[in-house]
Structures are given as structure tokens and as C-alpha cells.
Design a protein around this motif. Structure first.
Motif, PDB file in Angstrom:
ATOM      1  N   THR A  48       0.850  -1.186   0.000  1.00  0.00           N
ATOM      2  CA  THR A  48       0.000   0.000   0.000  1.00  0.00           C
ATOM      3  C   THR A  48       0.885   1.235   0.000  1.00  0.00           C
ATOM      4  O   THR A  48       1.860   1.316   0.759  1.00  0.00           O
ATOM      5  N   VAL A  49       0.540   2.192  -0.857  1.00  0.00           N
ATOM      6  CA  VAL A  49       1.318   3.430  -0.990  1.00  0.00           C
ATOM      7  C   VAL A  49       0.385   4.639  -1.027  1.00  0.00           C
ATOM      8  O   VAL A  49      -0.821   4.496  -1.221  1.00  0.00           O
ATOM      9  N   ILE A  50       0.975   5.815  -0.824  1.00  0.00           N
ATOM     10  CA  ILE A  50       0.291   7.074  -1.132  1.00  0.00           C
ATOM     11  C   ILE A  50       1.233   7.870  -2.028  1.00  0.00           C
ATOM     12  O   ILE A  50       2.436   7.606  -2.058  1.00  0.00           O
ATOM     13  N   VAL A  51       0.694   8.823  -2.762  1.00  0.00           N
ATOM     14  CA  VAL A  51       1.512   9.651  -3.646  1.00  0.00           C
ATOM     15  C   VAL A  51       2.235  10.688  -2.796  1.00  0.00           C
ATOM     16  O   VAL A  51       1.601  11.520  -2.146  1.00  0.00           O
ATOM     17  N   ALA A  52       3.561  10.602  -2.761  1.00  0.00           N
ATOM     18  CA  ALA A  52       4.368  11.534  -1.978  1.00  0.00           C
ATOM     19  C   ALA A  52       4.701  12.785  -2.778  1.00  0.00           C
ATOM     20  O   ALA A  52       4.774  13.880  -2.239  1.00  0.00           O
ATOM     21  N   ASP A  53       4.899  12.614  -4.084  1.00  0.00           N
ATOM     22  CA  ASP A  53       5.232  13.749  -4.940  1.00  0.00           C
ATOM     23  C   ASP A  53       4.738  13.446  -6.343  1.00  0.00           C
ATOM     24  O   ASP A  53       4.836  12.313  -6.813  1.00  0.00           O
ATOM     25  N   LEU A  54       4.196  14.469  -6.988  1.00  0.00           N
ATOM     26  CA  LEU A  54       3.672  14.306  -8.339  1.00  0.00           C
ATOM     27  C   LEU A  54       4.054  15.532  -9.148  1.00  0.00           C
ATOM     28  O   LEU A  54       3.714  16.646  -8.781  1.00  0.00           O
ATOM     29  N   GLN A  55       4.791  15.309 -10.229  1.00  0.00           N
ATOM     30  CA  GLN A  55       5.217  16.423 -11.079  1.00  0.00           C
ATOM     31  C   GLN A  55       4.376  16.418 -12.352  1.00  0.00           C
ATOM     32  O   GLN A  55       4.203  15.367 -12.973  1.00  0.00           O
ATOM     33  N   LYS A  56       3.873  17.623 -12.691  1.00  0.00           N
ATOM     34  CA  LYS A  56       3.084  17.768 -13.920  1.00  0.00           C
ATOM     35  C   LYS A  56       3.719  18.824 -14.809  1.00  0.00           C
ATOM     36  O   LYS A  56       4.325  19.774 -14.317  1.00  0.00           O
ATOM     37  N   ALA A  57       3.523  18.657 -16.118  1.00  0.00           N
ATOM     38  CA  ALA A  57       3.979  19.677 -17.064  1.00  0.00           C
ATOM     39  C   ALA A  57       3.099  20.905 -16.862  1.00  0.00           C
ATOM     40  O   ALA A  57       1.872  20.788 -16.847  1.00  0.00           O
ATOM     41  N   PRO A  58       3.695  22.096 -16.695  1.00  0.00           N
ATOM     42  CA  PRO A  58       2.917  23.290 -16.372  1.00  0.00           C
ATOM     43  C   PRO A  58       1.843  23.659 -17.403  1.00  0.00           C
ATOM     44  O   PRO A  58       0.744  24.032 -17.031  1.00  0.00           O
ATOM     45  N   LEU A  59       2.127  23.521 -18.665  1.00  0.00           N
ATOM     46  CA  LEU A  59       1.151  23.934 -19.679  1.00  0.00           C
ATOM     47  C   LEU A  59       0.195  22.807 -20.066  1.00  0.00           C
ATOM     48  O   LEU A  59      -1.012  22.989 -20.096  1.00  0.00           O
TER      49      LEU A  59
END
Length: 195
Positions: free
Chosen positions: A75-86
């Protein structure tokens, strides 16, 4: 808190070129880390990732991993999520492996309940803290923290220390920090200024 499931694949190769190729075929490069395990490079389907973090719980949703060898069933949780700004597409994701018997620190949104008395009298309601940092067991992670503003008058505020949280849930923010307040002039102040 809802529990979602996501399929993962371990990846041997790392680097920008490999990650770019993964994203081109709809996969998101990531890593799984946590207490007692070495960080493991993985990839997940972008659509599955989006589905796993949809809803009010968002990144705090508990996610059960399928596949990935030794990671299967964790079992995990999302610690960090990077998205493209545009484009808003996922660039990378970090999963934190959790133990259901150990407390975790999470970032939870604030949800205001009711209409403030001061707002009805012409005041301006100001939400200062849109989210709070909490510590609790994974099974106790709330989707949001409700703050009832019904009796909030002009010139008054609700602070972190005044919140009534579920048993086992602790706010980590400064107890004196203002969550929400109502600004404006009371009817008496307006009358005095006009007179």
C-alpha cells in the motif's frame, strides 16, 4: 479514505531518454520508497494514475500496487507528483510505501461548512489556509477537514487549535494559525463614521 488499485512495472533503466520514451507511450516514470525497502524505479499507466488520485482524497488516496515483483500488494500514497505546467500531463510520480499500523503525515484540504454570520452582515469571508498538515494512521486519513463558519462574526477568526478532529488525528500546523476569518465593519462602526 478510499483504497484504489494501480498496476506498476519495475524498470531497469533510468535517465531522461528512457523517461521521455515512457511518457511518449502513456506511461509515467516513478519510484517507490519507504521504510525498510530500497527505492525501486517503476512506471505506471498515466490514465490509471489519474484514476487513482481522482476525487476529494486526491493524492492521499491509499493505493494498492499490482505487479512490480516484490512490490505487489504493498500500500502506498503519492508523496510527490510532477506535472507539465502547460499541458498538465504527468512527468513523474513518487510513491511512499506505508505501513497501515504506523502514522503518516498528509496534506488535507479544508472544506468550509455553512454561511458565516459576518458575511450575512456584509463582511468578507477570507479562507487563509486551504489545506492542513495532519498526522494519523493511514486508515484515518480524512478526505477533507470540515470547518463550520456558521457562527463566525465580523472581526473573528477560527484557528487551527480550535478544530475538533477525529480521535487519533492530530493537526501539525501552528495552533494559533488562522484558517478562516471575516473582515469588514460592524453596523455600529458604520453608524459612528456616518454620524
Amino acid at each position: 479514505m478510499q483504497q484504489k488499485t494501480i498496476s506498476i512495472e519495475q524498470r531497469e533503466k533510468a535517465g531522461k531518454g528512457v523517461c521521455r520514451k515512457l511518457r511518449a507511450v502513456g506511461r509515467v516514470p516513478g519510484v517507490v520508497y519507504g521504510k525498510g525497502i530500497e527505492p525501486v524505479a517503476v512506471s505506471v499507466d498515466a490514465k490509471e494514475l489519474a484514476a487513482a488520485i481522482v476525487g476529494e482524497g486526491g493524492r492521499n488516496n491509499l493505493i494498492s500496487l499490482q505487479g512490480g515483483g516484490s512490490l505487489n500488494g504493498n500500500t502506498v500514497i503519492v508523496a510527490d507528483l510532477q506535472k507539465a505546467p502547460l499541458e498538465g500531463t504527468f512527468i513523474s510520480v513518487d510513491f511512499h510505501k506505508i505501513n497501515m499500523d504506523e502514522k503518516v503525515r498528509v496534506h488535507v484540504p479544508v472544506a468550509l461548512i455553512g454561511t458565516a454570520l459576518g458575511a450575512k452582515e456584509g463582511g468578507m469571508l477570507e479562507l487563509v489556509m486551504h489545506s492542513l498538515d495532519l498526522e494519523c494512521l493511514p486508515s484515518q486519513i480524512p478526505e477533507h477537514v470540515e470547518v463550520d463558519v456558521t457562527n463566525l462574526a465580523i472581526g473573528h477568526a477560527i484557528h487551527v487549535g480550535e478544530l475538533v478532529l477525529s480521535a487519533g488525528v492530530k493537526a501539525l500546523d501552528d495552533p494559533k494559525a488562522t484558517i478562516v476569518s471575516v473582515h469588514g465593519k460592524t453596523k455600529e462602526e458604520v453608524t459612528v463614521e456616518e454620524g
